[in-house]
Design a protein around this motif. Structure first.
Motif: not given
Ligand code: C5P
Length: 235
Positions: A14-18, A38-40, A122-124, A180-183, A211-216
């Motif tokens: 769980v991503a703790l982006d707070v 948890y991810k910090i 980076l996915t950006s 894997v984030p972006g779930i 890695v899941v942040g906001r949905p949780i």
């Molecule tokens: O809230 P959400 O589930 O989108 O959070 C995903 C987490 O994974 C955030 O901490 C974000 O920075 C990270 N992340 C991502 N996409 C990437 C690399 C990291 O969403 N390509």
């Protein structure tokens, strides 16, 4: 024959982006024992430093310290040692830092028992952004190149988007660790994530960690949201 893919357990992080330590700890308390990892990231760590890592550790949690180190080899190796010293269980470096840096990170991680993985592209960054920094490959080619380099330099895995899982399994093998984030669970708000996979899809594709942040965090009932994801992972 049963491969690792058939036996793979996909772990939820769980991503703790707070912005505050209190918010971070409230999330973990709300979720309770169901989630271990948890991810910090930079947002929390830059303000609160190692204290938040020890708080989580004292609650029996595992910490992925997502600081994406990228510097000269000696500095990165020392940063990896520091991450281990403050109690992180996992950290990461930018594969673009090059082979010497990756080998130095691997050596430091091996010494300390810390799981250190790499970030490929980076996915950006799209093709145009890569061109602008002198990389004349498309993002998928660059992901494969940096995945192979990461493995060759002795690091055990990478962070990748769900749509890169298959490519990285092909190029880096079954035992390479994919985080894997972006779930997004089916029906969840995508937020700024463009190409998403459900927890079940990512697990079936071969993710070792999701890695899941906001949905949780943003759910009315974070514990129930986490439990639903774990159920989708068969846990
Ligand atoms: O809230 P959400 O589930 O989108 O959070 C995903 C987490 O994974 C955030 O901490 C974000 O920075 C990270 N992340 C991502 N996409 C990437 C690399 C990291 O969403 N390509």
């Amino acid at each position: 024959m049963t491969g690792k893919a058939d036996r793979r357990r996909t772990e939820l992080i769980v991503a703790l982006d707070v912005n505050t330590q209190e918010e971070a700890l409230a999330v973990t308390e709300n979720i309770g024992d169901a989630v271990q990892w948890y991810k910090i990231g930079k947002q929390l760590f830059t303000r609160f430093g190692p204290g938040i890592v020890s708080e989580l550790r004292s609650r029996g949690k595992k910490v992925f310290l997502d600081l994406k180190f990228h510097d000269i080899p000696n500095t990165v190796a020392q940063a990896v040692r520091s991450a281990a010293a403050i109690g992180a269980d996992m950290t990461n470096v930018h594969a673009a830092g090059g082979p010497s840096m990756l080998r130095a990170a691997a050596e430091a991680a091996n010494e300390t028992g810390l799981l250190c993985i790499a970030v490929t592209v980076l996915t950006s960054l799209d093709r145009e952004e890569l061109e602008a920094v002198g990389v004349h490959s498309n993002p998928a080619e660059q992901v494969a190149r940096l995945g192979k380099l990461t493995r060759k330099c002795g690091l055990p895995g990478v962070v990748c988007s769900a749509r890169e899982i298959v490519l990285l399994r092909e190029t880096c093998g079954d035992s390479f660790t994919l985080v894997v984030p972006g779930i997004r669970p089916a029906g969840a708000d995508k937020g700024d994530q463009k190409r998403v996979m459900t927890p079940g899809e990512a697990a079936a594709a071969g993710a070792d960690f999701i890695v899941v942040g906001r949905p949780i965090r943003a759910a009315d009932d974070p514990a129930a949201a986490a439990a639903a994801i774990l159920a989708e992972l068969g846990q």
